[in-house]
Scaffold this motif. Structure first.
Motif, PDB file in Angstrom:
ATOM      1  N   LEU A   1       5.207  13.924  -1.127  1.00 48.38           N
ATOM      2  CA  LEU A   1       5.333  12.638  -1.828  1.00 48.38           C
ATOM      3  C   LEU A   1       5.576  12.789  -3.319  1.00 48.38           C
ATOM      4  O   LEU A   1       6.284  11.976  -3.927  1.00 48.38           O
ATOM      5  N   TYR A   2       5.007  13.828  -3.920  1.00 43.39           N
ATOM      6  CA  TYR A   2       5.032  13.905  -5.382  1.00 43.39           C
ATOM      7  C   TYR A   2       5.600  15.204  -5.920  1.00 43.39           C
ATOM      8  O   TYR A   2       5.591  15.444  -7.125  1.00 43.39           O
TER       9      TYR A   2
ATOM     10  N   MET B   1       0.832  -1.192   0.000  1.00 43.14           N
ATOM     11  CA  MET B   1       0.000   0.000   0.000  1.00 43.14           C
ATOM     12  C   MET B   1       0.876   1.254   0.000  1.00 43.14           C
ATOM     13  O   MET B   1       2.049   1.224   0.367  1.00 43.14           O
ATOM     14  N   THR B   2       0.287   2.385  -0.390  1.00 43.40           N
ATOM     15  CA  THR B   2       0.974   3.668  -0.352  1.00 43.40           C
ATOM     16  C   THR B   2       0.775   4.297   1.021  1.00 43.40           C
ATOM     17  O   THR B   2      -0.096   3.893   1.798  1.00 43.40           O
ATOM     18  N   ILE B   3       1.578   5.323   1.284  1.00 42.02           N
ATOM     19  CA  ILE B   3       1.464   6.020   2.568  1.00 42.02           C
ATOM     20  C   ILE B   3       0.070   6.615   2.731  1.00 42.02           C
ATOM     21  O   ILE B   3      -0.514   6.606   3.813  1.00 42.02           O
ATOM     22  N   ALA B   4      -0.475   7.142   1.626  1.00 45.88           N
ATOM     23  CA  ALA B   4      -1.792   7.774   1.692  1.00 45.88           C
ATOM     24  C   ALA B   4      -2.887   6.786   2.084  1.00 45.88           C
ATOM     25  O   ALA B   4      -3.943   7.181   2.590  1.00 45.88           O
TER      26      ALA B   4
ATOM     27  N   PHE C   1      -2.402   4.257   4.208  1.00 49.46           N
ATOM     28  CA  PHE C   1      -1.835   3.571   5.378  1.00 49.46           C
ATOM     29  C   PHE C   1      -2.940   2.887   6.196  1.00 49.46           C
ATOM     30  O   PHE C   1      -4.020   3.416   6.402  1.00 49.46           O
TER      31      PHE C   1
END
Length: 510
Positions: free
Chosen positions: A487-488, A111-114, A116
């Protein structure tokens, strides 16, 4: 009730008759397949692979007799039936026996941090009833390869073999029966275009068709009415590029086999040869000498058997006439051996160009047109000047150059210093670009193409709400903005400040 006449094209010998399926039988087959799917999809993969193992062993035990029957049905020499129909079929089954569990197993996805706190995975689920409509040139391999792939993936299958080679279709039905598949799991329906049309109209969950581009387009149009997914393995006009630094003997021998095996009736056959100026004359001279030495006929000790389909032989003759009328020269072959059978002499012609049908359309016969080129860029342009994109080959001792040129060829399959061998490797995906079709089978793709790829996200479900749910707030907006930048954005490294804001909002949402 209509019947199919089974005839040996190499001798004219009658092999019997088969009744064509009626519309009612097609409809009942679909009902049976849908009922069987409910049970078959629940059969553990290891048990489904047990059926495949049994089928493989039956085929190997009967290989010599099967090769004889395939040759009777198609006119090809018996070695080709064994080598190009039976061998790759059992090889593919064995590959899937070993690899299917890892290919089809559930796969965890980080999974991504977003997101979590959640967990995710991908799983492969069977599609339902698969309609396989197969061709006449390799009626054993090109029927069973998609059939076993679909069955392993948990689908049920209705196979309609070509009406041109129904004897092999009958043989396949007998083999599947011997393997002991449960009722309705795999069925064989015999018939021509009408039966194929009825099968499409019965609304299978996927259609796998191998055949001409013209027929493939019609099937795709009919399937589009009900959004039925299709996989199309269609025709080819495969180019062979021979550079001056190639191993001349190997290149000539490769062209010889690539153009004349199965009497040229191979979608991956060498149908256009482009030879660099410096070796053009030598290449053509050797090719003609070796083509004339090939032994054409039936029985042991022959290299080239008969063609299979009278209509296809007519197309070969039409293409040759068009080429000669436009200035091409036939250096050897160019005619039938006799009027009683479908044997056609291995043919080499030169002085060809792309205005001729023989360089634009699929000839599908024992004909090799050879054209010269001067520059690498010219060879690439000529190779790509085709509506097809199934296979191609590049010949050079300079592997760096060969790979560079191969990377520019618009094709689903490429060989370097070899021909048509990719389909023999069960782990490699096989399929075409442009009018040569869409989709891939063999390899891992061959099982996944008969599966629905499903993503599953699991939350522990312990929170009353998530950070992105209602009601919205200013703190929520700020937290997501910080996360977006960290993150981006340019730094690509989350800051402590941003993570604290997201964490604060995360815990506030609990």
């Amino acid at each position: 009730m209509s019947t199919l006449e089974m005839v040996n094209p190499a001798t004219g010998e009658a092999l019997g008759q088969l009744a064509e399926a009626t519309p009612a039988e097609v409809g009942q087959a679909m009902i049976d397949a849908r009922e069987a799917f409910a049970q078959w999809r629940e059969v553990p993969l290891r048990e489904r692979l047990g059926y495949m193992k049994r089928l493989r062993e039956i085929i190997v035990d009967q290989a010599s007799e099967l090769a004889k029957k395939i040759s009777q049905d198609t006119g090809k020499v018996q070695l080709e039936s064994l080598m190009s129909d039976i061998y790759p079929t059992v090889g593919l089954i064995r590959y899937y026996e070993k690899k299917a569990p890892s290919i089809l197993k559930r796969k965890r996805v980080p999974m991504t941090i977003a997101l979590f706190g959640r967990f995710s995975h991908v799983e492969y689920r069977p599609m339902g009833v698969i309609a396989v409509i197969s061709p006449w040139n390799y009626p054993f391999q090109l029927s069973l390869a998609p059939v076993v792939s679909a069955l392993i993936a948990g689908n049920t299958v209705i196979l309609k073999p070509s009406e041109v080679s129904p004897f092999t279709g009958q043989v396949i039905g007998e083999l599947l029966e011997q393997a002991g598949f449960p009722k309705g799991v795999v069925q064989v329906l015999h018939g021509g275009k009408d039966v194929g049309k009825q099968l499409v109209e019965a609304r299978p969950d996927k259609i796998f068709f191998t055949g001409s581009s013209a027929t493939g387009k019609k099937i795709m149009a009919a399937a589009a009415e009900h959004l039925i997914p299709v996989e199309l393995e269609l025709g080819g006009k495969d180019p062979m590029i021979v550079f001056a630094d190639a191993d001349l003997d190997r290149a000539v021998n490769g062209a010889l086999w690539g153009g004349f095996t199965n009497a040229g009736q191979t979608c991956m056959a060498v149908e256009r040869v482009y030879v660099e100026d410096a070796i053009f004359e030598k290449f053509v001279q050797q090719l003609v000498v070796k083509a004339k030495a090939l032994r054409v006929g039936r029985g042991e000790g022959r290299d080239v058997g008969s063609m299979t389909y009278p209509h296809q032989l007519k197309i070969v003759e039409e293409h040759l006439k068009d080429a000669v009328d436009k200035g091409a020269r036939i250096l050897c072959g160019g005619r039938r051996l006799n009027e009683e059978t479908l044997h056609f002499e291995p043919t080499v012609l030169v002085d060809v160009d792309h205005s001729m049908r023989i360089m634009r359309e699929e000839t599908f016969g024992p004909v090799i047109p050879v054209m010269r080129f001067s520059l690498e860029s010219e060879a690439v342009q000529l190779a790509n000047d085709s509506p097809y994109g199934l296979n191609g080959s590049v010949w050079s001792k300079d592997l760096h150059k060969a790979r560079r040129v191969a990377s520019r060829i618009e094709s689903g399959n490429i060989c370097i210093n070899d021909v048509m061998i990719g389909i023999a490797h069960p782990a490699l995906p096989y399929g075409g670009n442009k009018e040569s079709g869409m989709g891939r089978y063999h390899g891992p793709e061959g099982l996944k193409s008969f599966s629905h790829t499903v993503s599953v996200v699991t939350s522990p479900g312990r929170k009353k709400r998530e950070i992105n749910w209602f009601p919205y707030s200013r703190d929520q907006y700020t937290a997501i903005s910080e996360l977006l930048k960290d993150l981006y954005g340019k730094s690509f490294r989350p800051s402590l400040k941003g993570l604290i804001k997201v964490g604060t909002e995360f815990f506030r949402s609990k």
